[in-house]
Each structure stands twice: as structure tokens, then as C-alpha cells.
Scaffold this motif. Sequence first.
Motif, mmCIF file in Angstrom:
data_model
loop_
_atom_site.group_PDB
_atom_site.id
_atom_site.type_symbol
_atom_site.label_atom_id
_atom_site.label_comp_id
_atom_site.label_asym_id
_atom_site.label_seq_id
_atom_site.Cartn_x
_atom_site.Cartn_y
_atom_site.Cartn_z
ATOM 1 N N LYS A 5 0.827 -1.204 0.000
ATOM 2 C CA LYS A 5 0.000 0.000 0.000
ATOM 3 C C LYS A 5 0.864 1.259 0.000
ATOM 4 O O LYS A 5 0.544 2.243 -0.654
ATOM 5 C CB LYS A 5 -0.951 -0.017 1.194
ATOM 6 C CG LYS A 5 -2.065 -1.027 0.987
ATOM 7 C CD LYS A 5 -3.182 -0.884 1.981
ATOM 8 C CE LYS A 5 -4.242 -1.937 1.652
ATOM 9 N NZ LYS A 5 -5.263 -2.039 2.688
ATOM 10 N N THR A 209 -9.413 16.275 -0.862
ATOM 11 C CA THR A 209 -9.218 14.854 -1.150
ATOM 12 C C THR A 209 -8.759 14.081 0.081
ATOM 13 O O THR A 209 -8.705 12.860 0.053
ATOM 14 C CB THR A 209 -8.176 14.666 -2.265
ATOM 15 O OG1 THR A 209 -7.006 15.394 -1.919
ATOM 16 C CG2 THR A 209 -8.705 15.167 -3.587
ATOM 17 N N PRO A 217 -9.493 1.601 3.429
ATOM 18 C CA PRO A 217 -8.767 0.853 4.452
ATOM 19 C C PRO A 217 -7.261 0.947 4.269
ATOM 20 O O PRO A 217 -6.609 0.031 3.789
ATOM 21 C CB PRO A 217 -9.243 -0.591 4.257
ATOM 22 C CG PRO A 217 -9.684 -0.659 2.840
ATOM 23 C CD PRO A 217 -10.204 0.695 2.503
ATOM 24 N N LEU B 90 -11.960 14.338 -5.617
ATOM 25 C CA LEU B 90 -11.057 13.451 -6.370
ATOM 26 C C LEU B 90 -9.794 14.192 -6.796
ATOM 27 O O LEU B 90 -9.762 15.418 -6.839
ATOM 28 C CB LEU B 90 -11.778 12.932 -7.615
ATOM 29 C CG LEU B 90 -13.018 12.094 -7.340
ATOM 30 C CD1 LEU B 90 -13.757 11.804 -8.632
ATOM 31 C CD2 LEU B 90 -12.633 10.798 -6.643
ATOM 32 N N GLU B 98 -7.196 6.033 -13.742
ATOM 33 C CA GLU B 98 -6.114 5.990 -12.751
ATOM 34 C C GLU B 98 -6.659 6.018 -11.334
ATOM 35 O O GLU B 98 -6.153 5.321 -10.439
ATOM 36 C CB GLU B 98 -5.174 7.178 -12.970
ATOM 37 C CG GLU B 98 -4.296 7.033 -14.206
ATOM 38 C CD GLU B 98 -3.605 8.337 -14.608
ATOM 39 O OE1 GLU B 98 -2.559 8.262 -15.252
ATOM 40 O OE2 GLU B 98 -4.117 9.432 -14.275
ATOM 41 N N TYR B 102 -6.179 3.137 -8.570
ATOM 42 C CA TYR B 102 -5.546 3.489 -7.301
ATOM 43 C C TYR B 102 -6.391 3.015 -6.126
ATOM 44 O O TYR B 102 -5.905 2.304 -5.233
ATOM 45 C CB TYR B 102 -5.333 4.999 -7.255
ATOM 46 C CG TYR B 102 -4.737 5.539 -5.980
ATOM 47 C CD1 TYR B 102 -3.553 5.027 -5.463
ATOM 48 C CD2 TYR B 102 -5.350 6.594 -5.302
ATOM 49 C CE1 TYR B 102 -3.004 5.532 -4.302
ATOM 50 C CE2 TYR B 102 -4.802 7.109 -4.146
ATOM 51 C CZ TYR B 102 -3.630 6.583 -3.647
ATOM 52 O OH TYR B 102 -3.084 7.092 -2.497
ATOM 53 N N PHE B 103 -7.680 3.386 -6.135
ATOM 54 C CA PHE B 103 -8.522 3.004 -5.002
ATOM 55 C C PHE B 103 -8.740 1.495 -4.962
ATOM 56 O O PHE B 103 -8.815 0.901 -3.889
ATOM 57 C CB PHE B 103 -9.830 3.787 -5.014
ATOM 58 C CG PHE B 103 -9.646 5.181 -4.496
ATOM 59 C CD1 PHE B 103 -9.684 5.436 -3.136
ATOM 60 C CD2 PHE B 103 -9.374 6.238 -5.357
ATOM 61 C CE1 PHE B 103 -9.472 6.713 -2.645
ATOM 62 C CE2 PHE B 103 -9.156 7.514 -4.877
ATOM 63 C CZ PHE B 103 -9.203 7.753 -3.511
ATOM 64 N N GLU B 105 -6.553 -0.753 -5.719
ATOM 65 C CA GLU B 105 -5.381 -1.313 -5.044
ATOM 66 C C GLU B 105 -5.435 -1.064 -3.533
ATOM 67 O O GLU B 105 -5.071 -1.930 -2.740
ATOM 68 C CB GLU B 105 -4.093 -0.716 -5.620
ATOM 69 C CG GLU B 105 -3.699 -1.342 -6.961
ATOM 70 C CD GLU B 105 -2.483 -0.660 -7.585
ATOM 71 O OE1 GLU B 105 -1.514 -0.395 -6.839
ATOM 72 O OE2 GLU B 105 -2.510 -0.397 -8.804
ATOM 73 N N LEU B 106 -5.902 0.147 -3.160
ATOM 74 C CA LEU B 106 -5.972 0.445 -1.731
ATOM 75 C C LEU B 106 -7.019 -0.421 -1.032
ATOM 76 O O LEU B 106 -6.871 -0.768 0.139
ATOM 77 C CB LEU B 106 -6.269 1.926 -1.499
ATOM 78 C CG LEU B 106 -5.164 2.898 -1.910
ATOM 79 C CD1 LEU B 106 -5.555 4.324 -1.554
ATOM 80 C CD2 LEU B 106 -3.842 2.541 -1.231
ATOM 81 N N TYR B 107 -8.102 -0.794 -1.755
ATOM 82 C CA TYR B 107 -9.106 -1.684 -1.162
ATOM 83 C C TYR B 107 -8.614 -3.120 -1.161
ATOM 84 O O TYR B 107 -9.296 -4.018 -0.701
ATOM 85 C CB TYR B 107 -10.429 -1.587 -1.923
ATOM 86 C CG TYR B 107 -11.283 -0.411 -1.499
ATOM 87 C CD1 TYR B 107 -11.750 -0.313 -0.189
ATOM 88 C CD2 TYR B 107 -11.629 0.592 -2.395
ATOM 89 C CE1 TYR B 107 -12.534 0.767 0.205
ATOM 90 C CE2 TYR B 107 -12.407 1.673 -2.014
ATOM 91 C CZ TYR B 107 -12.858 1.754 -0.708
ATOM 92 O OH TYR B 107 -13.621 2.811 -0.307
ATOM 93 N N ARG B 150 -15.889 5.384 -7.463
ATOM 94 C CA ARG B 150 -14.770 5.240 -6.532
ATOM 95 C C ARG B 150 -15.241 4.648 -5.201
ATOM 96 O O ARG B 150 -14.607 3.767 -4.642
ATOM 97 C CB ARG B 150 -14.140 6.615 -6.327
ATOM 98 C CG ARG B 150 -12.946 6.699 -5.436
ATOM 99 C CD ARG B 150 -13.161 7.744 -4.358
ATOM 100 N NE ARG B 150 -13.717 7.177 -3.140
ATOM 101 C CZ ARG B 150 -14.580 7.770 -2.367
ATOM 102 N NH1 ARG B 150 -15.058 8.961 -2.633
ATOM 103 N NH2 ARG B 150 -15.031 7.193 -1.279
#
Lengths: 438, 251
Positions: A5, A209, A217, B90, B98, B102-103, B105-107, B150
Motif C-alpha cells: 500500500k 481529497t 482501508p 477526487l 487511474e 488506485y482506489f 489497489e488500496l481496497y 470510486r
Amino acid sequence: MNLKKVLTVYKKELIETFRDKKTLILAILVPLLIYPLLGFGASELISIGIARVESQVSRVGSKTLLSDELLDLIKEDERLEFIEADNLFRKLEEGGIDAYLESSLEEGTEEVNIYYDGAIERSNSACSRLWLLLNDYKRLRQEDELTQRGLDTKVLDIVEVKGENIASSERMGGVFLGGIIPLLLIVMIAMGAIYPAIDLIAGEKERGTLETILTVPIKRSELIFGKYLTVTTVAILVGALNLLSMLLVYSLASFQLKEVMGGVDLVLSPGVGILLFLLLIPLVLFVSAIIMSVSLFAKNFKDAQNFLSPVLILLMAPAYIAMMPGVEMNFILSVIPIVNISLLFKEIFIQNFNIEYIFLVFVSNTLYSFLGIYLFARLFKTESILFAEGKGYKFSMNRKDLKGRKFLDIGESLLLTSGILFLFIYLGTLLQLRYELF
Amino acid sequence: MIRTEGIKKVFWDKKEGEVVALHPTSLSVNEGEVFGVLGPNGAGKTTLLRMLATILTPTDGSGEVNGYDILSQKEEVKSSIGFLSGNTKLYGRLTPTEILNYFGELYGLGKEEIRVRKEELITLLNMEEFIDKKVEKLSTGQTQKVSIARALLHDPDIYMLDEPTLGLDILTSKSIIEFIRGEAGRGKTIIFSTHYMEEAEVLCDRVALLHKGRILDIDTTEGYYNKCQGNNLRDIFFEYVNKSEGDINES
Ligand SMILES: Nc1ncnc2c1ncn2[C@@H]1O[C@H](COP(=O)(O)OP(=O)(O)O)[C@@H](O)[C@H]1O
Ligand SMILES: [Mg+2]
């Protein structure tokens, strides 16, 4: 902490940073242009200045009759022009001539006086030319006298005085560079960190943002490390570009300077460049952590700029201290942040450094950078700083506000910490220099 | 699905001193329910939702979302919910593609999962046209669609929507309301705040009336009509406000 992450954040922040033209220009283009301009500008000025003085003909006046031999010597010298005139003193004052000679005979001694204006460079140069010329004249006269009496002129060589400058030409160049370069580098690195830091922290608040990212998470530590890596990457890149640009410019400029200054060589070999680069890394880590901590308190870009200007000055001032002549590295100074790296750079440039100090500076700066990162991580977890509504965060110090709550909140502890750091840097350095207390 | 016990939030303000944004509040939202939080500006809606989403830590009290504790299991809570508010903007310099990557991957989604889900949302929200343009170049409506995509990328079971129609024109608002209704039909649990009485009325199974940091009552729309005189939520809200201010004055 999940490294994947952190890297996700890092990658995304880098893309965003490099899409910001302002950051690119201010952090990369400006430093790349500044050295060529500064370097060539300075060497051009120096060489022009020196060349002008060198090529100027000194106008030498006299009203008393000088001996024929002396007159001949003056007239033979292409760099001297003889002017016969009255009112020589006045003329010298007005700049009509650069120096004048008066000669008189006293008890068999021919006394020649050089009158010149020590405040004027041209006049100084005329004086030293005349000084040399008169030495030759004196020698000629002495040799004549001895030959007439049938004596050996060798007695004149019984004492010979010579001066030798022991500084190698590299070291002369180092003195010249050693003072200014640490300062420039620190400013450039700080700027290189400031722009992305403002963009990544205050910018995230200003553009709204921050809350978006807090809904996913990801641990705050992962987020801040991703951001921290981005800022340090840009700052290190800026540092490296600065060094590289410097290296190129000064190795080019040194040819020019060498010609006019007579053997002043500027050392910035690739090896030195790599050493300086390695030393810069902990500095960048430390400076970035400080700058990111401060920008956390800002609600928007304007706040951030206001908060960071004094920080920039605080970072520059210790480098000024190190620039002062006579300030030399010792144990205490080698563990005082900023002062230590500036001094070390200075010593590396005059090729008079000590491996132990390199080690001490590196280790202490690495420790400071860990402290800085820790502080920054603590601050980022503080809700009141992240979600400060209304005005930007303010430190309150009047008693009314302090009543009825914990004595020190996180902002005030930060203020206290930086106060202590400030005292440490300045008072420590001052006491050390003034009284050699430690 | 969502349950709180006496959660409370106190802010420190330089001028006012302690500001109680939310007095101790207990509520529960059932699975598949659309739960409205209705209240004027400054009532404490955002504060309540932020605490449920674990963005803010409650000063006191406890709560659970999808079986996870909002104090100690923040990441699990965040993975279970899709959170959207007027404050969740955003990144302007990135494109929707993108941003979704990105989100995703974060989830913690895999590459293939992200790709499939992205396709779904692009079709559902009609985003093909601007998917590779920078967000700063998009219109408000387009941006809001990207925001929804998102927030729902990881296909959560719980949606937390804080005034999702604030600042949007009537047409866009309407399409968002329709979207929420559709998602409710798919069995999602939705907690939704608004200061538009009409929105609460058409969408919600149950509505909490929030005023000055206190919940005045929680009931179904029908329940309110049965026990109150007013024949719309707006009038009913004022009945409650008058009554509660009377209570406060008495005590
Ligand atoms: N970070 C904060 N610091 C101080 N006061 C806050 C903060 N956030 C919200 N408040 C205050 O808490 C109250 C409730 O705010 P909020 O939850 O945003 O209401 P709503 O979303 O219903 O408009 C308001 O009085 C607001 O001023
Ligand atoms: Mg709100």
C-alpha cells in the motif's frame, strides 16, 4: 504496515507530482539553470575585473627630476605611462594619475617616495608595479656602485627573501566554493521538498481529497510513508541534479578562472560528487520530515507558504554560520543539524576532512531524520490537525485559552520541541564558538 | 448491520470552547434498510457519519458496523462500507481510470477484480466518454459519477452517503436519487444524510430527525404521520423542534 500500500501511494503521488508543472519548474528547472547562470556570471565578472586591472596602463606622474636611468626604466615598461605635471597630489585625488614619485637626495641617499591612493584598486596596482620597478632600479644602482669600486656584486645576494603560498590551487578553489555551496544546496533541497510537501499535504486538504483517502482501508502510517517517500524522492532528485549541475558548471568555469586567477583549481571530482550525494541523503530525510510536519498545520497553500518561509530561514541560518571564516569542525558542531553538514562540505572542499567527522555527521543526521519522521507520524494521527475547521491551526498562548484543558496540546508541544531545537542549534553553536565551552 | 451505543463527539473550538457536535446517540440500522438522517446544517450529520466510517474517533460510546468495532477495527469497517460525501473530492490531475485503479489497489482488490468491477461501473454509470480525461477537466455531474464509482468499487454491502445531492443541479440530483433507490433494490444497506425533507421522504425506510446534535426521534415515514399533526416531514420536523426546545427550557 503494508509495504504494497505504501508503494501504491508512492507511485500515485509521484505521477501526480510530476504532472504539476509548477513543481517541475521550481524544483528541477530552476536549480538546473541557476548554476550555469551563477557560475558563468561570477567567473565572467571575476575575469573581466582582473583582466581590466591587468591590462590598464598605470599613469605615473612626477615633477621633480628623476634620474635618467629611472626615467628609462619607466618608459621601457609598457604598463606604465609617464606624465610630467604640477599639482600631483590634486591630480592623484581627482584620479588623473594613478601614482606619483618624488625623489630627493639626502646625505648621499636617493630617497624615492611612491604616493598612491590605497582605496583605489588602480592606484594599488600602480604602486605594486612601481615597487617592483624601483627594486630593479635599486639593484641596478647598487651593482653600478659596486662595480665602480671594483667589488663583487655577489654580496647583494647574501639574503634572499621569498614567499610561498602553501595552499594547493585546489584548496584555494575550495575556500571559494566551500562557503557558498552548502548554503545553496540546503536552500535548493528545502525548496525541492517544500513544493511537493505543500502539494501533498496542504493541497490534499485544500482540494478536499484528504477525507476521500481516509475512507479507504489504509493505515495513516502507510499513507504518510507513501507521501514521505515521494517528497524525499523529489528532494533527493533535486539534490542530485544540483550537485551534477554544479559539477559540470564548475569544472567548465575552473578553466576560465584558472587562466585569470593564476592556478586556482576547483575540485569537484566524480568521487567527491558521490560522497557529497551520500551525505545529502540523511539531510534530505531530516529536512523533508520537518517540512512535512509544518505543512500539516496548514489548511491551504497560502497557510503553508506562510508557515514554511520562517522554516526556510531557520534552515539557512546555520549554513551561514558555517560559512563564517574560522569556524571549524569539532565534536559538538558535528552533531548539530545543518551546521554539521555545512561545515563538513566546507572541509571537503578544502580537502581537509576527517573520516570520523564524516561518520559522526552521517550518523547524527540519520538519527535526526528518524526523530523527524517520528514527529511527523505522530502529528498525522492527530485528528484536530487533520480536521481543523475554519481558520488554520493557531498556537494559543494566552491564559484564557489555556484554561480548562490539557496544558500542552500537540501543536504546542511541537512549538516547544522546535524551540529547543532552535536553542540547541544557535546557542550551542554560539557558545561553542565564543567560549569553547564544551 | 450498523449499531451505536451512546456515541458522542466533542470538538474543541478556540472561541466557543467545547462544542458538542453530537450528544450520546444510540441507533441501529438493519440489513437492507435505507436509513435517513435528516437535519439542518450544523445538526451533526457529517460528524455522525464520519464516526461510523471511522474517519473520526468518538469522544465517548461505542459502535459496530458490519459486525466490526468502529474503535478497534477501523480497516475492516472501511472495507465494508462505501463512503461518499461532499468532502470526498477526487484528484484532479489523475484520470478516472487511474483513480479507480488506485482506489482498487488500496481496497486490496486484485488486478483482474479491479478490471471487471471497473467495466461494470463504467457501463452502469455511463462513463465511457470521459474515462481517460483528467478529472479537473470534467463537469460536476461527470465528477460525481466518478466519485460514486470510486466509493462503490469494492462492491460494499453498506453505503454511507453524506448529503450526496448537495450542490448538484436538479437533474443530476434526480439521477442520484434514482441510483440510490436502485441500489436499495439490490439489497444494499444505506445510511444517508440530507437536509432536504423531500429526499428523505421518498427514499427512506426509517428516518432519524437530528437537531443540534441530538436525535429527536427515529421512525418510519408512516409512523411519523400517524403520531404527528403535520402532513409532510418538513412540518413534522418543526413540531419536534418546537417541542424539544420547550423541553430544554423547562428543565
Ligand atoms: N473539526 C471540527 N472542529 C470544531 N467544530 C466542528 C468540527 N466539525 C464539526 N464541528 C461542529 O460540529 C457541529 C456539527 O457539524 P456537522 O457534523 O458538520 O453538521 P452537519 O453535517 O449536520 O451540517 C457544528 O456546530 C460544527 O461547527
Ligand atoms: Mg455536513
